[in-house]
Design an enzyme around this catalytic site. Structure first.
Site, PDB file in Angstrom:
ATOM      1  N   TYR B 269       1.042  -1.037  -0.376  1.00  0.00           N
ATOM      2  CA  TYR B 269      -0.039  -0.244  -0.257  1.00  0.00           C
ATOM      3  C   TYR B 269       0.628   1.497  -0.385  1.00  0.00           C
ATOM      4  O   TYR B 269       0.512   2.215  -0.167  1.00  0.00           O
ATOM      5  CB  TYR B 269      -0.876  -0.317   1.177  1.00  0.00           C
ATOM      6  N   HIS B 423      -5.874  -3.312   6.024  1.00  0.00           N
ATOM      7  CA  HIS B 423      -5.308  -4.400   5.651  1.00  0.00           C
ATOM      8  C   HIS B 423      -4.177  -5.235   6.173  1.00  0.00           C
ATOM      9  O   HIS B 423      -3.380  -5.564   5.523  1.00  0.00           O
ATOM     10  CB  HIS B 423      -4.956  -3.807   4.408  1.00  0.00           C
TER      11      HIS B 423
END
Lengths: 756, 756
Positions: B269, B423
């Site tokens: 990310y 996440h």
């Protein structure tokens, strides 16, 4: 460039040779012994003049110079370790095994480097090593780890002893004229003559076989014969122990290669056998050119090199039969093959293979390759569709190779070859499919970890017989959960498939064959094709397998595929929380069942993703079939098997059935740029039509247009056939026909003829 | 070189610009509009002067020229297809999704190419496309396929709408001065202002979050603000909707990056978020240089680029948390990151990454990269051991990276970071090991096929939660078959590991951390080290995991390894013909059991082969443990999981236990040259010694010499410790010590202290 005259001055001025990389042999190092020794000690496998030429020119050509540097580095390590000749003890991969391998490489390398540099230390190292063998060898009996194959003396199987002798004889030949007469006699008699005798007279069955082990043996004995000036030994190598030509090298060429240069055991063993074939042939050519060995059987040895390269994809050989997957174009044996073949044929396409190998021989042939590469004469090797006939006379089936899209494009291999002796698998009419540089429809190859001692000493694993050779481990028909010929390869030797069709046109390549005798009372006929169509981005593979049996049976057709399943396009019972095995024996015991459908005659689909490309497989059968998803790895106590997926179509209780399918590569998954294109199949439907004497596979495309491939039961080129497709009668002459239909024609009326 | 004056002559002589590759913008094409339009239409994200410089010099530098040619080719295809602006309909990977992606790329590319070539057709194409959006956009409501995340208008999630705007605003900025006032007003209002409003005021929660989705949103809104000369919009982007600095871009920089440039969600990310961070920062720097955005928080945005590159092996990011394995240094986001960071820092090591990417931006920064590369200024990027602290203030754990042997050598990653929001995976003190260019001890990453519609529309699969996030899917401690924090990531956010040690010396690299709060009443402390020793060919990884619980429990320690099992060095019951699952929930339901041993305290071994190298894992525990061999893939109805192996050590009914292990890479399997070297481990024994306030892992090597790594319970650097190893008391000061012992010393008396 330093001209020879200048170099001689440098040398006489006292500059040591060692300081000059790849320098000429100094007069002192080679000419002087050459003057003294009798003609019987001069090198014969490569002449002194040829060695001088290599010494003089080798450094000009990068590939040769690189090879020489590589050899020098390997030898430096060996010489640093000294002369290490241990008593034979370990099996393949073990210490003594690997040390004796290093030794023959060192003897071979030392001979070449002595000739190329003139450095006496190399010759002396080879001499000392060989004198140590002269001590050891006469004391040896059967190797303590000998098993399975014929036991050797230095190695666990005599095959490795032969390999030792093929290499060491070359090194010995190069330094033999540096020895005293006593040393020469001692090494001649205690090492080379003894080993040659062991590999010939003392193991006659092994020597007289028609088999790759025997090829190494005859090459070893024949080359030793040349070096020892023993013509009797040479003649036995060429013609068999009785010198009647019923065995020996010439007979092996005749019987092991087909007229197309296909080797009965398949590419993996062709690769292995190639080295002694071309190396010994080269020695024969040098010493007895009147034999015209490279012209023997219409030049089949050179064809064999080309054929072996053709039998590869992405640099790896097609892994049919007992093959280890990682073997390919860069193997040492093919390095020798390319150099020898190029020297004979001058085929510039072979140079591009040498370029890829980044290796060559330290021999006159290697010099030619390196020189031609340096001159930029390489041309791309043309991988092409080919039908490689099998059998000494080319009438024992063959390997059909269909290719489109260049080297990394689509390659479909159909294995219509004969059994291939003890290393053959029970997989008549099997197929493999490659695309996008990947193995898509796969062959397991052999269950073996070569030279890894912890894996049964590096030999073939039990799972090679129980899984890898079995029919269900391949992409072809298994009847009643039995393998072809009941798993008896000697029975298999008696039955070859009958090729029916092989044709290559612009938008269609097709191969077909029929098999009788794999199962009692069952005949099966298979047609595989690569078909291109403007609506399809890439060629698709079409498969029609027609089975005609005398009584109801279980017919299984596996497809071993590679990739991550994206969509299972049919209902199936999933084995989610316990995983049963598929069967009891013949490979079935190694398959875990993941899913199993109810029987149906409706075509089904399965799609998967492999290396950024999607594959949609659409498949059906003329009688109701189940679809089973399975994975290898059950009943594998030592974790010897790779775990790979298979889809099995199963038809029960029918005497006859036609399986039909299309495999479509499409689209792109790009993880880096985060896009997906063409993830959906462009084929909307698949069906099969049966006529009186032919059947057709019909693909309906996304636009509604369709294309049919019609295949006659009888491939005779002059026969006329007719079949109704899409409500219209289609006619053609010959074994097959393609019909392209616009959108309206087929869609309106194409479905009523689905089954016979 | 044609000098500008000459070129102007060519142009005025009537030679079309289109015929000149990468030619200067003709005066007619750019200067003329520039004279007419008001200052409010001139480009601001890249100035007209900067565009002129790129147009003038770009073709000199291969990387820039290549990028321009690539953009031109992509745009040629888009323009051939015309203006295609479909109604939003499909989820990720579907047609309308991919088409709107292609459109923002086309608008962006058209703007740049118009500026670089002066060709009006590019500007007109972007204009027509945007006018079509001006028709469509005002008619749109919530996307019909919107689900899971915040639904967008053009795309199923508003995140993609933000990405659209970040790109399209750049293209629009470049062509805005070519438009009539009416066109400009129409596109300003109906497309850009509406979209910016949707992404900010109309979705305030989303806009004001501290999260990568919000970074894209603020970048989109802020860049649109600059283009539309709307400072209010810019300020909201920078400071949040209330403009109080509690949200917005600056707060995101502060909160999402640690002082070391580590991004809370991990490299995958970080890569994704990096693009809007650096692209928007670049726009800020251009328009409001007084903000010194690149100096914000001690220059953390530039550190983040370096940190992201450091967080990779073999070109791929460490796949911790929800990461897709194929993401790496070549992603578009990092192409932008490298260009922007290089332009700011001039760090020549970044150039070697650009060289590897073979991409750059069509921007002034890209021009600088291309120019420097053409001038040969690239330096190798130094991948180095690093402790990347996590958390806004660097006090929320961190990612420890140990490295030896260069880029393709040994890399050990220890995940001592904080949760990483939604996440994040439940894998405190997890580790990964790379060697020889391969993933050896692995992390599954995310269960997702990005953009593949057939896989749940391309979003995270159900197995991402049920398997990939769970503790047992990682190489760390699971207690009572539960995941850390009971699988509640919000709870996980509250507990970060405490780093204890990080040290890098010549022959030892070590990291240690302690975790409290993952399970009630359980504290676990793990130390991982890379240790070099002259007797070992390669560094080995040492692992000591000490668990202290308040009551007896089941402790599982999995090792997910990659390779083919060569030897199972312990007795185990094999699941040969039916395969049960390991457990019921928390990921255990996805593991097939292949083998399970009886409990024992004796260390065991497992060895495997991966890409020609052997790995021997030697492992033990202070209390009796079982060893379980398992494979992922059970209870996976849609074949969503990869099938990967794991070894699980299981201790039952103990409150405390120490797990200890060594992983040794060794030897070589060479299939081409057919040899095997060093297939046996050079470690003869492994044991653990417990002292009063420390423990030691002792390796006994093949020679009998041994090496011990002692680890104190308390890492304080000034504390003194003692422990008895091999019958001798060893003393040291600080958190750890290494002791090397010659052959006699340890072997004679080393075994009596095996367990506490």
């Amino acid at each position: 460039m330093i001209r020879p005259a200048c170099l001689a001055m440098l040398v006489s001025a006292g500059l040591g040779i060692a300081a000059l990389p790849f320098a000429l042999p100094a007069a002192a190092a080679t000419s002087a012994p050459a003057d003294q020794v009798a003609a019987e000690a001069a090198p014969v496998l490569v002449s002194a003049a040829q060695w001088r030429q290599m010494a003089q020119n080798g450094s000009r050509y990068p590939l040769f110079a690189h090879e020489q540097a590589r050899a020098a580095e390997a030898l430096r390590k060996a010489m640093a370790a000294g002369v290490v000749v241990p008593p034979p003890k370990d099996p393949g991969g073990g210490y003594s095994h690997e040390q004796h391998k290093r030794n023959y490489q060192a003897i071979h390398g030392a001979g070449a480097l002595y000739r190329l540099t003139g450095e006496r230390a190399y010759a002396d190292y080879a001499r000392d090593m060989l004198l140590a063998y002269a001590e050891l060898y006469p004391t040896l009996g059967k190797h303590p780890a000998g098993r399975g194959q014929v036991p050797g003396r230095l190695f666990w199987q005599s095959l490795n002893d032969s390999v030792w002798l093929v290499h060491a004889s070359q090194g010995y030949d190069a330094i033999r004229d540096t020895l005293s007469a006593a040393e020469r006699r001692r090494i001649d008699e205690q090492v080379f003559r003894r080993m040659a005798r062991f590999l010939s007279e003392q193991t006659p069955d092994s020597f007289n076989r028609i088999h790759n082990h025997a090829t190494w043996a005859v090459a070893a004995v024949g080359m030793t014969g040349y070096v020892l000036r023993d013509q009797d030994m040479v003649d036995k190598a060429l013609l068999g122990l009785s010198k009647d030509g019923k065995a020996g090298f010439l007979k092996q060429i005749d019987d092991l290669f087909s007229p197309d240069g296909y080797y009965e055991e398949g590419p993996y063993y062709q690769r292995y056998a190639l080295a002694p074939f071309v190396i010994f042939a080269n020695a024969i050519e040098r010493n007895e050119p009147q034999r015209r060995i490279f012209a023997h059987k219409d030049g089949v040895l050179l064809k064999a090199v080309d054929t072996l390269v053709q039998s590869s994809y992405g640099g790896y050989f097609f892994p049919i039969n007992d093959a280890i997957l990682d073997k390919g174009l860069d193997t040492e044996e093919l390095v020798a093959g390319i150099a020898v073949a190029y020297a004979q044929s001058g085929d510039a396409a072979l140079l591009s293979i040498a370029e890829r190998q980044r290796r060559t021989l330290l021999s006159p042939e290697g010099l030619q390759v390196a020189e031609a590469l340096a001159a930029g004469r390489a041309k791309p090797f043309a991988f092409r569709p080919a039908m490689l006939r099998d059998g000494p006379d080319g009438d024992r089936g063959g390997l059909a190779i269909l290719r489109a899209g260049g080297e990394d494009g689509q390659t479909l291999v159909m294995k219509n070859t004969s059994q291939g002796m003890g290393h053959g698998h029970f997989d008549k009419l099997n197929w493999l499919f490659y695309d996008n540089g990947q193995r898509v429809v796969t062959d397991y190859g052999a269950a073996r970890f070569l030279n890894v001692e912890a894996k049964a000493g590096g030999i073939y694993l039990p799972e090679n017989s129980s899984w890898a050779k079995q029919t269900v481990a391949h992409n072809t028909l298994a009847v009643n959960e039995q393998s072809h010929f009941g798993g008896d390869w000697k029975l298999g030797q008696r039955h070859a498939p009958a090729p029916l069709l092989f044709a290559v046109t612009g938008d269609l390549q097709i191969a077909s064959a029929r098999m009788q005798g794999a199962y009692d009372g069952v005949v099966f006929t298979r047609t595989l094709a690569l078909l291109e169509h403007p609506e399809l981005g890439l060629p698709v593979a079409i498969d029609l397998l027609r089975v005609q049996g005398s009584k109801p049976a279980r017919y299984d057709l596996p497809l071993h595929f590679n990739g991550h399943i994206i969509n299972v396009g049919f209902d199936a019972q999933r084995a989610l929380a316990t995983r049963p095995v598929l069967g009891k024996a013949n490979g079935y015991q190694h398959l875990w069942v993941d899913a199993s459908s109810e029987p149906s005659s409706e075509p089904r689909t399965l799609s998967w993703l492999l290396d950024g490309r999607f594959y949609s497989y659409r498949f059906g059968s003329s009688a109701p079939s189940r679809a089973i998803l399975a994975e290898s790895g059950a009943n594998d106590p030592d974790f010897n098997l790779r775990r790979e997926q298979a889809l099995i179509q199963r038809v029960d209780g029918q005497p006859e059935v036609s399986f039909f399918a299309v495999l479509e590569p499409h689209g792109e998954y790009n993880g880096t740029a985060e896009y997906v294109r063409g993830a959906s199949s462009r084929i909307r439907a698949l069906h099969r039509v049966r006529g009186d004497d032919a059947e057709a596979i019909v693909l309906t495309l996304a636009s509604g247009a369709s294309v049919a491939l019609a295949i006659a039961d009888d491939p005779a080129p002059e026969r006329r056939h007719r079949i109704a497709i899409g409500g219209k009668t289609r006619q053609w002459t010959g074994g097959y026909a393609r019909f392209d239909m616009p959108a309206g024609e087929q869609a309106s009326s194409g479905t009523e003829n689905r089954t016979p």
